[in-house]
Design a protein around this motif. Sequence first.
Motif, PDB file in Angstrom:
ATOM      1  N   LEU A  10      41.020  33.102  49.055  1.00 37.35           N
ATOM      2  CA  LEU A  10      39.730  32.464  48.794  1.00 37.35           C
ATOM      3  C   LEU A  10      39.431  32.445  47.302  1.00 37.35           C
ATOM      4  O   LEU A  10      39.013  31.424  46.744  1.00 37.35           O
ATOM      5  N   PHE A  11      39.642  33.578  46.658  1.00 34.10           N
ATOM      6  CA  PHE A  11      39.387  33.662  45.221  1.00 34.10           C
ATOM      7  C   PHE A  11      40.394  32.824  44.436  1.00 34.10           C
ATOM      8  O   PHE A  11      40.023  32.165  43.454  1.00 34.10           O
ATOM      9  N   ILE A  12      41.650  32.844  44.847  1.00 35.10           N
ATOM     10  CA  ILE A  12      42.675  32.087  44.129  1.00 35.10           C
ATOM     11  C   ILE A  12      42.399  30.588  44.201  1.00 35.10           C
ATOM     12  O   ILE A  12      42.421  29.886  43.179  1.00 35.10           O
ATOM     13  N   VAL A  13      42.115  30.088  45.391  1.00 33.68           N
ATOM     14  CA  VAL A  13      41.855  28.653  45.566  1.00 33.68           C
ATOM     15  C   VAL A  13      40.589  28.237  44.821  1.00 33.68           C
ATOM     16  O   VAL A  13      40.551  27.188  44.155  1.00 33.68           O
ATOM     17  N   THR A  14      39.535  29.061  44.898  1.00 36.15           N
ATOM     18  CA  THR A  14      38.297  28.743  44.182  1.00 36.15           C
ATOM     19  C   THR A  14      38.527  28.784  42.679  1.00 36.15           C
ATOM     20  O   THR A  14      37.988  27.963  41.930  1.00 36.15           O
ATOM     21  N   GLY A  15      39.345  29.744  42.217  1.00 36.40           N
ATOM     22  CA  GLY A  15      39.669  29.822  40.802  1.00 36.40           C
ATOM     23  C   GLY A  15      40.433  28.594  40.326  1.00 36.40           C
ATOM     24  O   GLY A  15      40.195  28.090  39.226  1.00 36.40           O
ATOM     25  N   ILE A  16      41.356  28.113  41.150  1.00 35.90           N
ATOM     26  CA  ILE A  16      42.088  26.889  40.811  1.00 35.90           C
ATOM     27  C   ILE A  16      41.122  25.709  40.689  1.00 35.90           C
ATOM     28  O   ILE A  16      41.226  24.895  39.763  1.00 35.90           O
ATOM     29  N   PHE A  17      40.160  25.633  41.616  1.00 36.05           N
ATOM     30  CA  PHE A  17      39.145  24.573  41.541  1.00 36.05           C
ATOM     31  C   PHE A  17      38.349  24.683  40.241  1.00 36.05           C
ATOM     32  O   PHE A  17      38.097  23.684  39.561  1.00 36.05           O
ATOM     33  N   GLY A  18      37.957  25.914  39.879  1.00 32.84           N
ATOM     34  CA  GLY A  18      37.217  26.115  38.636  1.00 32.84           C
ATOM     35  C   GLY A  18      38.034  25.725  37.419  1.00 32.84           C
ATOM     36  O   GLY A  18      37.508  25.150  36.456  1.00 32.84           O
TER      37      GLY A  18
END
Length: 413
Positions: A10-18
């Motif tokens: 969840l954090f990795i995917v959201t970080g990629i989006f950011g």
Amino acid sequence: MPAMSRLPFLFIVTGIFGFVLFHATSFMSLTGWLGDDIRGPAGWFQVHLFVLGWATMLAMGAVYQLINVILQSNLYSERLGYIHYALFSVGLFGLLFGFIQGDTYWIGGFATVAFSGIVLFVWNMAATLRRAGTWNAITISTACAVLYLLLTGLSGMAMGINFATGLYNNLHENLFGTHIWLGTLGWFGLLITGFSYKLLPMFYLSHDYPTRLEYVVLGFWNAGVLLGATSFLFGLPTGYKVAALLLIVLAVLSFNVHLLQIRSKRHKRSPGAGIEWTVTGSQIFAIFAVVFAIRALVSPDHLLDSRTVLTVGWVYLGCWVSFTVLGYMSKIVPFLWWTHKYGKQAGRPGTPLLADLLDERKANLGLTLILCANLTVLVGLVLGSQVVIAAGGAVLSMVSVAYIALIALVFAH
């Protein structure tokens, strides 16, 4: 998907989006926010998107995943991790919208939500570390980094209260310097160095290397962070800040010597382009750190000039922190995804190998171009040339999005 494996993703995917959002907005402005007043709404938006939406989001995901490996024990509370993710994500994107609108109350409200998420993260990590009872350079660095993240949030909240109420206006600059110092050098610096002591030996298959310098780095880095934060908070003379900087530079040099020690004991010829570039990037950063330390000693009065701070911030956050994270991602993301999806099928016919998930040649090219573009922006900052900054920034955004897309495509396997 097993519950324990979903939280880091969840954090990795959201970080990629950011990360993509940061470079998309930078590209649309031709990195103009670097040339404007960085302490205006556009600068606040871009800096917080980069620091919180990209680097911190990825770092938190890495902590949730690697804490089990480091301690050989489970996270204290997975449920707290999900609540932390929800609060931090909602708070962050609400805060960013508040910066766009220039709405102080919106900023304050969502900053409080994001800070609540940070508090839960700190509580979860403290309980996990306490229960494990394993204390070495890695766990102590992680604990200190998490503490500095909490203090960064507290100083940021204090600045927000000042903006909203006008109270203690005379302390605003002090809080601002403390906030930046704790967040950049404290949180990111100790997390990267601490995790590197675990990750690099694992990827290099290094054994029997000396570990004394890990504690030297830990001591110098903490001393520099604490002295620098204290000097900003209490408005001490510039000499204290120069001394703090020198302590950090000594830590950086010791860290790089230790990286070479780890590499010299390797049993794997090459751990992959991402890891090789991570080590090279740290060595380049060490050279810049020494040059800046000499400049600070020669001309301490210019230490806090806006152009100097902006240039140093770019070297530290763009050319070291973010570049290091991108390098590690090339190994961590494929490893996590392969373990999750194919771990139980290892050795069976038709099961892809870990090496099949990411093209090393493309990763190497991507990181090479990112470093070159970063250095081009740096040249523009040093020369004060908006044309060079815009050109370097545009290339940086394009190659960065292409590289992170390469990483994201791992999830398609």
